[in-house]
Design a protein around this motif. Structure first.
Motif, PDB file in Angstrom:
ATOM      1  N   LEU A 153      46.256  55.456  31.379  1.00 33.36           N
ATOM      2  CA  LEU A 153      46.996  56.710  31.513  1.00 33.36           C
ATOM      3  C   LEU A 153      48.185  56.549  32.454  1.00 33.36           C
ATOM      4  N   ILE A 154      48.021  55.744  33.499  1.00 34.98           N
ATOM      5  CA  ILE A 154      49.130  55.501  34.420  1.00 34.98           C
ATOM      6  C   ILE A 154      50.268  54.787  33.696  1.00 34.98           C
ATOM      7  N   VAL A 155      49.930  53.797  32.871  1.00 36.06           N
ATOM      8  CA  VAL A 155      50.961  53.100  32.102  1.00 36.06           C
ATOM      9  C   VAL A 155      51.686  54.080  31.186  1.00 36.06           C
ATOM     10  N   ALA A 156      50.911  54.956  30.531  1.00 38.84           N
ATOM     11  CA  ALA A 156      51.504  55.907  29.585  1.00 38.84           C
ATOM     12  C   ALA A 156      52.447  56.872  30.284  1.00 38.84           C
ATOM     13  N   VAL A 157      51.980  57.496  31.358  1.00 38.96           N
ATOM     14  CA  VAL A 157      52.788  58.513  32.035  1.00 38.96           C
ATOM     15  C   VAL A 157      53.948  57.875  32.792  1.00 38.96           C
ATOM     16  N   SER A 158      53.780  56.623  33.231  1.00 38.28           N
ATOM     17  CA  SER A 158      54.868  55.940  33.930  1.00 38.28           C
ATOM     18  C   SER A 158      56.101  55.804  33.046  1.00 38.28           C
ATOM     19  N   GLN A 212      47.027  60.425  22.790  1.00 34.72           N
ATOM     20  CA  GLN A 212      47.406  59.349  21.876  1.00 34.72           C
ATOM     21  C   GLN A 212      48.598  59.756  21.007  1.00 34.72           C
ATOM     22  N   ILE A 213      48.628  61.031  20.591  1.00 35.70           N
ATOM     23  CA  ILE A 213      49.788  61.523  19.848  1.00 35.70           C
ATOM     24  C   ILE A 213      51.033  61.494  20.728  1.00 35.70           C
ATOM     25  N   GLY A 214      50.882  61.901  21.991  1.00 32.38           N
ATOM     26  CA  GLY A 214      52.015  61.879  22.915  1.00 32.38           C
ATOM     27  C   GLY A 214      52.532  60.483  23.174  1.00 32.38           C
ATOM     28  N   ILE A 215      51.621  59.522  23.347  1.00 27.95           N
ATOM     29  CA  ILE A 215      52.024  58.128  23.570  1.00 27.95           C
ATOM     30  C   ILE A 215      52.769  57.596  22.346  1.00 27.95           C
ATOM     31  N   ALA A 216      52.199  57.832  21.161  1.00 34.12           N
ATOM     32  CA  ALA A 216      52.847  57.356  19.938  1.00 34.12           C
ATOM     33  C   ALA A 216      54.224  58.009  19.769  1.00 34.12           C
ATOM     34  N   GLY A 217      54.290  59.321  20.026  1.00 28.46           N
ATOM     35  CA  GLY A 217      55.561  60.016  19.912  1.00 28.46           C
ATOM     36  C   GLY A 217      56.598  59.491  20.874  1.00 28.46           C
ATOM     37  N   PHE A 218      56.162  59.197  22.103  1.00 24.76           N
ATOM     38  CA  PHE A 218      57.109  58.693  23.096  1.00 24.76           C
ATOM     39  C   PHE A 218      57.604  57.302  22.726  1.00 24.76           C
ATOM     40  N   GLY A 219      56.700  56.468  22.220  1.00 25.95           N
ATOM     41  CA  GLY A 219      57.107  55.128  21.806  1.00 25.95           C
ATOM     42  C   GLY A 219      58.088  55.163  20.643  1.00 25.95           C
ATOM     43  N   PHE A 262      63.858  50.241  24.520  1.00 25.41           N
ATOM     44  CA  PHE A 262      62.932  49.363  23.798  1.00 25.41           C
ATOM     45  C   PHE A 262      61.745  48.955  24.666  1.00 25.41           C
ATOM     46  N   VAL A 263      61.921  48.895  25.994  1.00 27.99           N
ATOM     47  CA  VAL A 263      60.838  48.463  26.873  1.00 27.99           C
ATOM     48  C   VAL A 263      59.646  49.406  26.800  1.00 27.99           C
ATOM     49  N   ASN A 264      59.885  50.656  26.384  1.00 31.00           N
ATOM     50  CA  ASN A 264      58.780  51.607  26.284  1.00 31.00           C
ATOM     51  C   ASN A 264      57.843  51.311  25.113  1.00 31.00           C
ATOM     52  N   VAL A 265      58.327  50.612  24.106  1.00 30.67           N
ATOM     53  CA  VAL A 265      57.519  50.377  22.911  1.00 30.67           C
ATOM     54  C   VAL A 265      56.281  49.529  23.215  1.00 30.67           C
TER      55      VAL A 265
END
Length: 535
Positions: free
Chosen positions: A16-21, A80-87, A172-175
């Motif tokens: 979660l820290i990786v995702a929100v970071s 998981q939807i938020g992470i995928a959407g952000f990527g 791109f680093v977020n992917v």
């Protein structure tokens, strides 16, 4: 918790820290890369500013809906939807084409990126809350906010290095980060049940438009002026829509936000404390960044050292504050954090007027006030957020997290608008007389002040390039000292904001850490809640 449970919980927290970071890094990394992006895509200045600002507007406007979605459809599913959407939206930002559609493409992708982050964040907090027991929740939340907050400081540093390769790598680093976070969460996070409840779309639309209008008005107040009819109109419209939202929620059986939570004085106080602390906390990055480059002559990358000093104090104090919160509750944490922060920002306001002999040194006279200011915010901010989720009605952790994060974004915009106005007015006063003595006009002063955030230190302002080199150096020295004295007003304002946090702490109900609510939203006063201790 058993050893295996602790291991799984720690892995979940890391994911979660990786995702929100990703979301916190993007608050600062894009602003630093903006000149390169603008030049490469051929964007206008206004289009680039919108690409930067729309992220905050979209995030702030979507938080409450994101919190409700997390509570209804499940925290794990929505994160998981938020992470995928952000990527995906990060990838779209990096693939922005050149030409006439570049501005529309980048602005749209950035807006969607902000919305994805707003969906992810409340769901992430909901998982933290459900994963860690109440007695260890504050420590987990402190680690979560300390590390993800510190990533804001990484933005300028990472952006500086990545932009040297290509600005597209900033996105791109977020992917790969999104892929890693998604895998970790999928493996380790517990499943959360779905509720058979509907989403109040009318309320969501009203509050999204209202918050978006207010944040927009605050963002534009610095450049358009507080008396601009567009700024006034946006603020008035936003407040009217917020009032409409309250009316809608009071008449809805399944509201976006359970207004009953605002009957809890402790919740209202920690929410207000979050707002005022955010005025000081998030605006500090902007003012330290400009101060480092304009007054200290540091590069954008080296200015990150100022942020690092701030977060050393923040991270250490966050751990101490979380332990104190677990022991005695939020009241003393708010009071002490507010007083420490007020002292640190006040000291910083005095110290910035003295340019140190070695501005880039790890230790200099400004190191200690910067660290103390960070310690004050760190000591109380995660405790306030933890106390807020502890007071959630039923299992509405996403809702109360969304309220807290909305206040953070609103506080950030408010701090930048109010303190920015103070700094701008002071800078104009400081430069006018000095520039006049050197033969410059008031129009030159205005132009320099307007472009200050993009001024390159070590070089005379480009608006004054037609003057002799010796005179340009005098102008440069005047700008450096003028901004140093002007930015002191911002840190003085931050000190006042933290002092208000301390006062709010005094108003916090004594003897209670967290109310114990039943599903209907009525407080249970049997004293059986393990979090009810002397505060």
């Amino acid at each position: 918790m058993s050893r295996s449970t602790v291991k799984a919980s720690s892995l979940t927290l890391a994911g979660l820290i990786v995702a929100v970071s990703m979301t916190t890094i993007d608050q600062t990394i894009v602003a630093l890369s903006a000149p390169t992006i603008q030049a490469d895509l051929g964007l206008t200045h206004n289009a680039m500013q919108w690409a930067v600002n729309v992220y905050l507007i979209a995030t702030a406007a979507t938080f409450l809906l994101g919190g409700r979605l997390a509570d209804v459809f499940g925290h794990k599913r929505m994160v998981q939807i938020g992470i995928a959407g952000f990527g995906i939206t990060s990838l779209l930002c990096g693939l922005a084409p050149t030409g006439e559609y570049a501005g529309a493409w980048l602005i749209t992708a950035r807006a969607l990126q902000g919305m994805a982050g707003a969906i992810m964040f409340p769901a992430a907090i909901g998982i933290v809350v459900s994963t860690f027991p109440r007695e260890g929740r504050a420590k987990a939340m402190a680690s979560f906010f300390a590390i993800t907050g510190a990533m804001t400081a990484i933005g300028p540093i990472a952006g500086g290095y990545l932009t040297q390769w290509t600005w597209r790598s900033v996105f791109f680093v977020n992917v790969p980060l999104a892929i890693a976070a998604s895998v970790i969460v999928a493996i380790s996070a517990p499943r959360s049940a779905r509720r058979d409840e509907r989403i109040d779309l009318l309320g969501a639309l009203a509050i999204a438009a209202g918050i978006g209008a207010v944040v927009f008005g605050l963002q534009q107040a610095g450049s358009w002026g507080w008396s601009s009819p567009y700024v006034v109109g946006a603020l008035v419209a936003g407040l009217a829509l917020a009032a409409l939202f309250v009316l809608i929620e009071s008449k809805t059986t399944e509201p976006l936000v359970k207004l009953a939570v605002f009957r809890d004085r402790g919740f209202v106080i920690v929410t207000l404390a979050t707002l005022f602390a955010s005025m000081a906390f998030l605006s500090t990055f902007f003012f330290l960044s400009v101060y480092g480059q304009v007054s200290l002559g540091l590069t954008a990358i080296n200015t990150g050292l100022l942020f690092a000093k701030f977060f050393v104090g923040f991270v250490i104090a966050a751990q101490i504050g979380s332990r104190r919160f677990d022991q005695v509750g939020a009241r003393s944490v708010l009071i002490l954090g507010g007083l420490i922060g007020a002292d640190g920002f006040g000291w910083l306001g005095v110290s910035v007027t003295e340019i140190p002999s070695d501005p880039g040194a790890l230790i200099n006279p400004q190191t200690w006030p910067i660290m103390l200011a960070g310690a004050g915010v760190g000591f109380m901010i995660s405790a306030a957020s933890t106390d807020g989720v502890n007071r959630a009605i039923g299992a509405s952790y996403g809702e109360v997290t969304a309220i807290s994060q909305t206040m953070r974004n609103f506080g950030s915009a408010l701090g930048l608008a109010v303190f920015g106005t103070l700094v701008t007015n002071a800078l104009i006063r400081n430069l006018t007389a000095s520039f006049a003595s050197l033969g410059a006009t008031s129009a030159d002063v205005r132009e320099v002040v307007t472009r200050m955030s993009g001024a390159h230190t070590g070089q005379p302002p480009t608006e004054l390039a037609h003057y002799p080199a010796a005179v340009q150096e005098q102008f440069l020295h005047t700008v450096q000292l003028g901004y140093a004295h002007a930015v002191a007003w911002a840190f003085a304002g931050a000190a006042v904001a933290m002092l208000i946090v301390a006062v709010l702490g005094l108003l916090y109900p004594k003897g209670v850490v967290s109310a114990n609510f039943d599903e209907a939203g009525d407080a249970v006063a049997d004293g059986s809640d393990p979090a009810t201790v002397a505060a």
